[in-house]
Design a protein around this motif. Structure first.
Motif, PDB file in Angstrom:
ATOM      1  N   LYS A 130       0.858  -1.190   0.000  1.00  0.00           N
ATOM      2  CA  LYS A 130       0.000   0.000   0.000  1.00  0.00           C
ATOM      3  C   LYS A 130       0.891   1.236   0.000  1.00  0.00           C
ATOM      4  O   LYS A 130       2.053   1.174   0.419  1.00  0.00           O
ATOM      5  N   ILE A 131       0.321   2.335  -0.426  1.00  0.00           N
ATOM      6  CA  ILE A 131       1.093   3.563  -0.551  1.00  0.00           C
ATOM      7  C   ILE A 131       0.543   4.649   0.355  1.00  0.00           C
ATOM      8  O   ILE A 131      -0.660   4.908   0.355  1.00  0.00           O
ATOM      9  N   CYS A 132       1.460   5.235   1.106  1.00  0.00           N
ATOM     10  CA  CYS A 132       1.103   6.345   1.989  1.00  0.00           C
ATOM     11  C   CYS A 132       1.993   7.529   1.630  1.00  0.00           C
ATOM     12  O   CYS A 132       3.210   7.450   1.745  1.00  0.00           O
ATOM     13  N   THR A 133       1.399   8.615   1.177  1.00  0.00           N
ATOM     14  CA  THR A 133       2.200   9.790   0.843  1.00  0.00           C
ATOM     15  C   THR A 133       1.767  10.979   1.691  1.00  0.00           C
ATOM     16  O   THR A 133       0.578  11.150   1.964  1.00  0.00           O
ATOM     17  N   PHE A 134       2.742  11.770   2.097  1.00  0.00           N
ATOM     18  CA  PHE A 134       2.427  12.940   2.903  1.00  0.00           C
ATOM     19  C   PHE A 134       1.658  13.964   2.068  1.00  0.00           C
ATOM     20  O   PHE A 134       0.639  14.485   2.496  1.00  0.00           O
ATOM     21  N   LEU A 135       2.146  14.237   0.842  1.00  0.00           N
ATOM     22  CA  LEU A 135       1.445  15.178  -0.038  1.00  0.00           C
ATOM     23  C   LEU A 135       1.133  14.532  -1.385  1.00  0.00           C
ATOM     24  O   LEU A 135       1.880  13.668  -1.862  1.00  0.00           O
ATOM     25  N   SER A 136       0.051  14.963  -1.972  1.00  0.00           N
ATOM     26  CA  SER A 136      -0.279  14.596  -3.342  1.00  0.00           C
ATOM     27  C   SER A 136      -0.539  15.891  -4.105  1.00  0.00           C
ATOM     28  O   SER A 136      -1.369  16.704  -3.688  1.00  0.00           O
ATOM     29  N   LYS A 137       0.218  16.092  -5.179  1.00  0.00           N
ATOM     30  CA  LYS A 137       0.099  17.348  -5.919  1.00  0.00           C
ATOM     31  C   LYS A 137      -1.022  17.281  -6.933  1.00  0.00           C
ATOM     32  O   LYS A 137      -1.141  16.314  -7.683  1.00  0.00           O
ATOM     33  N   LYS A 138      -1.843  18.340  -6.950  1.00  0.00           N
ATOM     34  CA  LYS A 138      -2.875  18.428  -7.982  1.00  0.00           C
ATOM     35  C   LYS A 138      -2.199  18.966  -9.234  1.00  0.00           C
ATOM     36  O   LYS A 138      -1.917  20.154  -9.329  1.00  0.00           O
ATOM     37  N   THR A 139      -1.901  18.079 -10.153  1.00  0.00           N
ATOM     38  CA  THR A 139      -1.157  18.502 -11.335  1.00  0.00           C
ATOM     39  C   THR A 139      -1.711  17.836 -12.575  1.00  0.00           C
ATOM     40  O   THR A 139      -2.163  16.697 -12.523  1.00  0.00           O
ATOM     41  N   ASN A 140      -1.648  18.552 -13.688  1.00  0.00           N
ATOM     42  CA  ASN A 140      -2.085  17.919 -14.939  1.00  0.00           C
ATOM     43  C   ASN A 140      -0.953  17.110 -15.575  1.00  0.00           C
ATOM     44  O   ASN A 140      -1.109  16.568 -16.656  1.00  0.00           O
ATOM     45  N   LYS A 141       0.188  17.046 -14.842  1.00  0.00           N
ATOM     46  CA  LYS A 141       1.301  16.240 -15.338  1.00  0.00           C
ATOM     47  C   LYS A 141       1.289  14.823 -14.751  1.00  0.00           C
ATOM     48  O   LYS A 141       2.193  14.030 -15.015  1.00  0.00           O
ATOM     49  N   ARG A 142       0.270  14.525 -13.916  1.00  0.00           N
ATOM     50  CA  ARG A 142       0.183  13.188 -13.306  1.00  0.00           C
ATOM     51  C   ARG A 142       0.028  12.141 -14.400  1.00  0.00           C
ATOM     52  O   ARG A 142      -0.820  12.259 -15.273  1.00  0.00           O
TER      53      ARG A 142
END
Ligand code: 5GP
Ligand code: MG
Ligand code: MG
Length: 185
Positions: A130-142
């Motif tokens: 499983k993946i736990c990330t502190f931040l997730s960026k709202k980006t159109n480059k995802r």
């Protein structure tokens, strides 16, 4: 809420995005949730160096279940731009076969790094990943092929952040808040 950038950092940081109190409160919630989800499973928390070490240190102290810690290294950024190239180190001695693994990341931006890491980790045959990330960026480059992110501290806008483990050329990791890097100076 303390939104003022401390005097020492005003030249480099234009704005506080998440202050210390807000961060610690959210980590408390994440720790509680993870502890409930992983009760009696002794998960391996796998931190991705260098950025995630501050988050991981706070997260484990908010967790009450038995757990183990490992680290690996991923290098993908130079300054404030993604290089598109990911180097991964430290997979040799991870020992995660048949283990419940929680990958602890600092931030998912394009997701390129995450994709590389997950592909490599799957080869090591964990019982679950499983993946736990502190931040997730709202980006159109995802990128479209990014693995599902199971636990997210905060979402943030598409800006370059520093502090709380996030660096700019290896500096500013020690800030106890997350701020926006001042690119106009
Ligand atoms: P991605 O592969 O998802 O584009 O991002 C890879 C890595 O770039 C992240 O794990 C992180 O180390 C770094 N990164 C992405 N966005 C930022 C940011 O806003 N600030 C800092 N300091 N690092 C970032
Ligand atoms: Mg990272
Ligand atoms: Mg970096």
């Amino acid at each position: 809420m303390s939104n003022r950038v401390p005097k020492e950092w005003q030249e480099e940081v234009s704005q506080v995005l998440f202050d210390k109190v807000t961060i610690q409160k959210r980590i408390g919630e994440l720790g509680k949730q993870l502890s409930a989800d992983y009760q009696s499973r002794k998960p391996v928390l796998l931190g991705v160096l260098t950025g995630s070490f501050v988050f991981l240190a706070d997260l484990i102290r908010a967790m009450t279940c038995d757990l183990e810690i490992r680290f690996m290294r991923a290098i993908s950024y130079k300054g404030t731009e993604s290089t598109g190239n990911v180097t991964i180190e430290g997979l040799e001695f991870l020992n995660i076969e048949s283990r419940d693994v929680i990958l602890v990341e600092d931030i998912v931006d394009t997701g390129l790094t995450l994709k590389w890491i997950c592909d490599k980790l799957e080869e090591l045959k964990p019982k679950s990943l499983k993946i736990c990330t502190f931040l997730s960026k709202k980006t159109n480059k995802r990128r479209p092929d990014v693995p599902q992110i199971d636990y997210v501290g905060f979402e943030c806008e598409d800006q370059f952040v520093v502090g709380y483990g996030f660096d700019c050329d290896q500096r500013l990791r020690q800030l106890d808040f997350v701020g926006i890097y001042n690119t106009n100076r």
